[in-house]
Design an enzyme around this catalytic site. Sequence first.
Site, PDB file in Angstrom:
ATOM      1  CG  ASP A  61      54.548   6.129 -40.990  1.00 52.38           C
ATOM      2  OD1 ASP A  61      55.468   5.296 -40.513  1.00 52.38           O
ATOM      3  OD2 ASP A  61      53.606   6.705 -40.653  1.00 52.38           O
TER       4      ASP A  61
ATOM      5  CB  CYS B 259      52.774   3.894 -42.758  1.00 52.47           C
ATOM      6  SG  CYS B 259      51.489   2.726 -43.712  1.00 52.47           S
TER       7      CYS B 259
ATOM      8  CB  THR C  77      48.823  -0.893 -41.036  1.00 51.45           C
ATOM      9  OG1 THR C  77      48.442   0.419 -42.158  1.00 51.45           O
ATOM     10  CG2 THR C  77      48.695  -0.790 -39.539  1.00 51.45           C
TER      11      THR C  77
ATOM     12  CG  HIS D 189      49.101 -12.866 -61.153  1.00 51.40           C
ATOM     13  ND1 HIS D 189      47.794 -13.471 -61.037  1.00 51.40           N
ATOM     14  CD2 HIS D 189      49.596 -13.738 -62.167  1.00 51.40           C
ATOM     15  CE1 HIS D 189      48.396 -15.010 -61.406  1.00 51.40           C
ATOM     16  NE2 HIS D 189      49.307 -14.627 -61.887  1.00 51.40           N
TER      17      HIS D 189
ATOM     18  CG  HIS E 240      48.530 -11.687 -65.340  1.00 52.82           C
ATOM     19  ND1 HIS E 240      47.146 -12.095 -64.467  1.00 52.82           N
ATOM     20  CD2 HIS E 240      49.365 -12.650 -65.767  1.00 52.82           C
ATOM     21  CE1 HIS E 240      47.440 -13.568 -64.327  1.00 52.82           C
ATOM     22  NE2 HIS E 240      48.604 -13.917 -65.093  1.00 52.82           N
TER      23      HIS E 240
HETATM   24  C1  RB5 Z   1      50.660   5.856 -37.360  1.00 52.55           C
HETATM   25  O1  RB5 Z   1      50.714   6.002 -36.391  1.00 52.55           O
HETATM   26  C2  RB5 Z   1      50.149   4.947 -38.725  1.00 52.55           C
HETATM   27  O2  RB5 Z   1      49.017   5.814 -38.447  1.00 52.55           O
HETATM   28  C3  RB5 Z   1      50.761   4.974 -39.879  1.00 52.55           C
HETATM   29  O3  RB5 Z   1      52.050   4.574 -39.821  1.00 52.55           O
HETATM   30  C4  RB5 Z   1      50.120   3.817 -40.649  1.00 52.55           C
HETATM   31  O4  RB5 Z   1      49.623   2.715 -39.892  1.00 52.55           O
HETATM   32  C5  RB5 Z   1      49.560   4.259 -41.629  1.00 52.55           C
HETATM   33  O5  RB5 Z   1      48.448   3.544 -42.103  1.00 52.55           O
END
Ligand code: RB5
Length: 150
Positions: free
Chosen positions: A8, A65, A67, A98, A133
């Site tokens: 994203d 993304c 996180t 695994h 596994h």
């Molecule tokens: C976008 O701002 C952010 O929410 C997205 O990149 C991601 O971290 C969501 O899990």
Amino acid sequence: MKIAIAADHGGFELKDSMVEYIKSLGNEVVDLGTNSADSVDYPDYAKKVCEEIQQENSDLGILICGTGIGMSLAANKFEGIRAACVSDVYSAKMSRNHNNANVLCIGARVIGDEVAKLIIKTFLENEFEAGRHQRRVDKIMAIEKENKGL
Ligand code: RB5
């Protein structure tokens, strides 16, 4: 191998530099976007990579993304997808050895480029060990089947 990758707006810069890195490791890369900082919704990009894996057009997927969490939550809703949100090299290795993960999710706001490279290299170079596994992964996939349509 053929690797499908998408991000994203939070991950597109890291994605762009990882595309070149993954190619330099000798892989073919299918880049499914996004390609700018314009705000997009990460589930739409998780879908693109997961469908690529489901259709067996690519061997493994990578989603980036902010996180890695949103991408992994979305990806794990797709049948046959085992997505692992990873921030360290050990987990990258175990997710293949695994868990037989077929999609790697990483957070561009969590790790830097060099750690991302190590994680990706580790993910791509490790294989599922099967053995004990296999039974556990089979149980994960059985849960998916049992809950289908609920
Ligand atoms: C976008 O701002 C952010 O929410 C997205 O990149 C991601 O971290 C969501 O899990």
